[in-house]
Design a protein around this motif. Structure first.
Motif, PDB file in Angstrom:
ATOM      1  N   PRO A 113       0.837  -1.204   0.000  1.00  0.00           N
ATOM      2  CA  PRO A 113       0.000   0.000   0.000  1.00  0.00           C
ATOM      3  C   PRO A 113       0.880   1.266   0.000  1.00  0.00           C
ATOM      4  CG  PRO A 113      -0.822  -1.586   1.579  1.00  0.00           C
ATOM      5  CD  PRO A 113       0.504  -2.132   1.104  1.00  0.00           C
ATOM      6  N   TYR A 114       0.398   2.286  -0.665  1.00  0.00           N
ATOM      7  CA  TYR A 114       1.163   3.530  -0.751  1.00  0.00           C
ATOM      8  C   TYR A 114       1.189   4.239   0.587  1.00  0.00           C
ATOM      9  CZ  TYR A 114       0.973   3.010  -5.786  1.00  0.00           C
ATOM     10  OH  TYR A 114       1.125   2.560  -7.058  1.00  0.00           O
ATOM     11  N   ILE A 115       2.269   4.982   0.792  1.00  0.00           N
ATOM     12  CA  ILE A 115       2.422   5.757   2.033  1.00  0.00           C
ATOM     13  C   ILE A 115       1.835   7.145   1.827  1.00  0.00           C
ATOM     14  CG2 ILE A 115       4.104   6.744   3.641  1.00  0.00           C
ATOM     15  CD1 ILE A 115       5.992   4.480   2.903  1.00  0.00           C
ATOM     16  N   ASP A 116       1.074   7.606   2.797  1.00  0.00           N
ATOM     17  CA  ASP A 116       0.505   8.952   2.755  1.00  0.00           C
ATOM     18  C   ASP A 116       1.527   9.910   3.381  1.00  0.00           C
ATOM     19  OD1 ASP A 116      -0.899  11.258   2.735  1.00  0.00           O
ATOM     20  OD2 ASP A 116      -2.607  10.547   3.906  1.00  0.00           O
ATOM     21  N   GLU A 117       2.351  10.509   2.533  1.00  0.00           N
ATOM     22  CA  GLU A 117       3.377  11.424   3.062  1.00  0.00           C
ATOM     23  C   GLU A 117       2.753  12.620   3.767  1.00  0.00           C
ATOM     24  OE1 GLU A 117       5.027   9.411  -0.617  1.00  0.00           O
ATOM     25  OE2 GLU A 117       3.148  10.425  -0.036  1.00  0.00           O
ATOM     26  N   CYS A 118       1.560  13.000   3.383  1.00  0.00           N
ATOM     27  CA  CYS A 118       0.913  14.170   3.974  1.00  0.00           C
ATOM     28  C   CYS A 118       0.419  13.898   5.387  1.00  0.00           C
ATOM     29  CB  CYS A 118      -0.254  14.628   3.106  1.00  0.00           C
ATOM     30  SG  CYS A 118       0.240  15.137   1.441  1.00  0.00           S
ATOM     31  N   ALA A 119       0.380  12.598   5.788  1.00  0.00           N
ATOM     32  CA  ALA A 119      -0.100  12.261   7.130  1.00  0.00           C
ATOM     33  C   ALA A 119       0.950  12.541   8.194  1.00  0.00           C
ATOM     34  CB  ALA A 119      -0.512  10.788   7.178  1.00  0.00           C
ATOM     35  N   ASN A 120       2.167  12.821   7.789  1.00  0.00           N
ATOM     36  CA  ASN A 120       3.225  13.136   8.743  1.00  0.00           C
ATOM     37  C   ASN A 120       2.843  14.375   9.545  1.00  0.00           C
ATOM     38  OD1 ASN A 120       5.613  13.794  10.068  1.00  0.00           O
ATOM     39  ND2 ASN A 120       6.879  12.979   8.402  1.00  0.00           N
ATOM     40  N   THR A 121       3.167  14.353  10.830  1.00  0.00           N
ATOM     41  CA  THR A 121       2.787  15.476  11.697  1.00  0.00           C
ATOM     42  C   THR A 121       3.383  16.781  11.211  1.00  0.00           C
ATOM     43  OG1 THR A 121       2.689  13.972  13.576  1.00  0.00           O
ATOM     44  CG2 THR A 121       2.793  16.341  14.056  1.00  0.00           C
ATOM     45  N   ASN A 122       4.672  16.751  10.925  1.00  0.00           N
ATOM     46  CA  ASN A 122       5.324  17.974  10.461  1.00  0.00           C
ATOM     47  C   ASN A 122       4.940  18.291   9.021  1.00  0.00           C
ATOM     48  OD1 ASN A 122       6.660  18.260  12.920  1.00  0.00           O
ATOM     49  ND2 ASN A 122       8.346  16.949  12.250  1.00  0.00           N
ATOM     50  N   GLY A 123       4.739  17.250   8.210  1.00  0.00           N
ATOM     51  CA  GLY A 123       4.353  17.450   6.821  1.00  0.00           C
ATOM     52  C   GLY A 123       5.550  17.804   5.963  1.00  0.00           C
ATOM     53  N   PRO A 124       5.616  17.268   4.744  1.00  0.00           N
ATOM     54  CA  PRO A 124       6.752  17.543   3.869  1.00  0.00           C
ATOM     55  C   PRO A 124       6.691  18.905   3.189  1.00  0.00           C
ATOM     56  CG  PRO A 124       5.202  16.114   2.755  1.00  0.00           C
ATOM     57  CD  PRO A 124       4.648  16.315   4.143  1.00  0.00           C
ATOM     58  N   CYS A 125       5.559  19.592   3.320  1.00  0.00           N
ATOM     59  CA  CYS A 125       5.404  20.853   2.594  1.00  0.00           C
ATOM     60  C   CYS A 125       5.697  22.075   3.453  1.00  0.00           C
ATOM     61  CB  CYS A 125       3.990  20.955   2.006  1.00  0.00           C
ATOM     62  SG  CYS A 125       3.652  19.711   0.735  1.00  0.00           S
ATOM     63  N   GLU A 126       6.064  21.865   4.732  1.00  0.00           N
ATOM     64  CA  GLU A 126       6.505  22.951   5.616  1.00  0.00           C
ATOM     65  C   GLU A 126       5.503  24.100   5.672  1.00  0.00           C
ATOM     66  OE1 GLU A 126      10.322  24.116   4.276  1.00  0.00           O
ATOM     67  OE2 GLU A 126      11.309  22.287   4.964  1.00  0.00           O
ATOM     68  N   GLY A 127       4.291  23.796   6.109  1.00  0.00           N
ATOM     69  CA  GLY A 127       3.284  24.837   6.287  1.00  0.00           C
ATOM     70  C   GLY A 127       2.409  25.089   5.090  1.00  0.00           C
TER      71      GLY A 127
END
Length: 531
Positions: free
Chosen positions: A247-261
């Motif tokens: 299954p694909y990983i939801d990178e957006c579910a990270n607490t900090n998030g990869p998009c930095e705000g």
């Protein structure tokens, strides 16, 4: 345009196990290319299918279109960032083509470099180690243009006449498709061996293999299991961890998030960032980068000065101006409102000018301070006051000799005080006051013995002539015999300018007869002014 290199840093999951979507790869590529020609962000394209392969085709064709139209420096960037990021996505396209039985010759407009990688991965994945064309592949037909495929009648204008093997160009003349040459009979066509004639473009790490109407570049070195070959013939390790069908990983579910705000949008096997206003998404670093609006739009945002800020910009004005309410234009600043000058201030556009009141001059040092002018020290000071000049702040003051003179109404000339008129003299009652320059004189007009005034009054004015007549006592024989009968005192004010010659005569009388005479001439010069 020369070959270009497409760089995509993101690595995606392997295609195995993905359902086949009704949208074809050609449609995905066409959509991506059209958006690339519109200069849209290739890493943030609206997906027309949930298929990872479709998304890759969209991005690759979009980037290829951007690269073709903008002549980017992809080759230098590939050298800086390495080859794997360039090859992995293109390799997936080749594997997908091999699995779908579409043949290993790329049919998508993904650029020269990506096409080589895609073909190499497709060949490596086939059972025989080379491209397997489908049953419908026709090398000759592939060389036809769209109009030639749609209208086969036009491809042979000499049909029934000269019987051209490929096509007729008119007047019974035959020609061959690309990759072929006309035989001596003028009708038949034979394949051109690009490998033998040296017209191929295979690099040193590849060997040329002739095909009907074309050629193929085959890697000389074969890679082992776990490796794929890039467009330069190098063996690149396959990251099997990213090719599993988990299954694909939801990178957006990270607490900090990869998009930095910024807003994170999860995609199948990847993600993208929807950047806030003032930021652009960098497809290489996969991050939102600040847009330097001042550099991108010089002279269009601010009238004077532009300073970049994260996600925005700030306008400022040059000295002498203040920012207008629209935060873009600049209004003239009235510096005089802050009283920068020691005396008077005049506002000018973008600045101000100090000036001084009468009697002061602007300092040469700061241009702000007003300094007193010493009028008495000027070369023309001798003409300022008739007697003496005293400097004062911003002006001067004339003085006159005292006593006897007073300052005239013009503030510069000195005029005589008539003490006889003002009653400030010290003459006795028996004396008459006569004014002179700077003073007065007290004169007495008493007649000598044996003489009396011709008039009865004892007070005389300055313009009077006082006459004494002979008045002898009855028994004074000497007085009676004296020939002088009278004499006069004359006092008269004479205004200038005037030259007077005074004639004085003295007669000597003996026995009633003039014995001799003395004559005296006195020259009197009277100026126009009293000082």
């Amino acid at each position: 345009m020369g070959p270009s290199i497409v760089i995509i840093l993101a690595l995606f999951g392997f295609l195995t196990g993905q359902p086949i979507e009704p949208v074809t790869l050609e449609e995905c590529c066409k959509d991506g290319r059209e958006r690339g020609l519109q200069r849209q962000e290739c890493s943030s394209l609206p997906l027309i299918s949930e298929s990872t392969t479709c998304r890759i085709a969209q991005e690759q064709c979009c980037v290829a279109a951007l690269d073709d139209t903008a002549c980017t420096n992809g080759i230098n960037m590939a050298k800086d960032h390495g080859a794997c990021e360039t090859c992995c996505d293109c390799c997936l396209l080749g594997k997908a083509a091999q699995e779908l039985g579409q043949g290993c010759e790329p049919s998508l407009s993904v650029g020269y470099q990506c096409g080589l990688v895609s073909r190499a991965c497709c060949v490596d994945g086939s059972s025989e180690g080379e491209a397997t064309p489908t049953a419908t592949t026709d090398p000759l037909k592939d060389n036809l243009t769209t109009s030639e495929k749609d209208e086969p009648v036009i491809t042979n204008q000499c049909k029934g006449a000269s019987k051209c093997a490929h096509r007729c160009v008119g007047n019974g003349t035959c020609s061959c498709f690309k990759g072929h040459k006309l035989k001596a009979d003028g009708k038949s066509c034979e394949d051109i061996d690009e490998c033998e004639t040296g017209t191929h473009n295979c690099v040193a790490e590849f060997e040329c293999q002739n095909t009907v109407g074309s050629f193929r570049c085959r890697p000389r070195k074969k890679c082992g299991d776990g490796f794929i070959q890039d467009a330069l013939g190098s063996c690149i390790d396959i990251n099997e961890c990213l090719t599993q069908t988990e299954p694909y990983i939801d990178e957006c579910a990270n607490t900090n998030g990869p998009c930095e705000g910024h807003t994170c949008v999860n995609l199948m096997g990847s993600f993208r960032c929807d950047c806030r206003t003032g930021f652009n998404f960098n497809s290489l670093s996969r991050s939102c980068e600040d847009i330097n609006e001042c550099r991108h739009f010089p002279g269009r945002l601010c009238v004077h000065k532009c300073e970049n800020q994260p996600g925005s910009y700030q306008c400022s004005c040059m000295t002498g101006f203040t920012l207008a309410s629209d935060n873009r234009n600049c209004n003239d600043l009235n510096e005089c409102e802050s009283n920068p000058c020691s005396q008077e201030c005049a506002n000018v556009y973008g600045s101000y000018q100090c000036y001084c009141r009468r009697g002061y001059q602007l300092s040469d040092i700061d241009g702000i301070t007003c300094e007193d002018i010493d009028e008495c020290a000027l070369p023309t000071a001798g003409h300022i006051c008739s007697y003496r000049c005293n400097n004062t702040p911003g002006s001067f003051q004339c003085t006159c000799p005292s006593p006897g003179y007073t300052l005239a109404s013009n503030g510069r000339s000195c005029q005589d005080i008539d003490e006889c008129v003002t009653g400030t003299h010290g003459c006795a009652d028996s004396e008459t006051c006569f004014n002179v320059q700077g003073g007065f004189r007290c004169l007495s007009f008493d007649c000598p013995p044996n003489y009396r005034h011709a008039t009865e009054t004892s007070q005389f004015s300055r313009a009077d002539t006082v006459r004494c007549v002979k008045s002898c006592q009855p028994n004074d024989i000497t007085c009676i015999l004296d020939p002088i009968q009278s004499f006069s005192h004359t006092v008269r004010a004479v205004p200038g300018p005037k030259h007077i010659r005074l004639h004085l005569a003295m007669n000597y009388v003996v026995g009633g007869v003039v014995s001799h005479r003395n004559i005296l001439y006195v020259h009197i010069f009277i100026s126009e002014f009293w000082f």
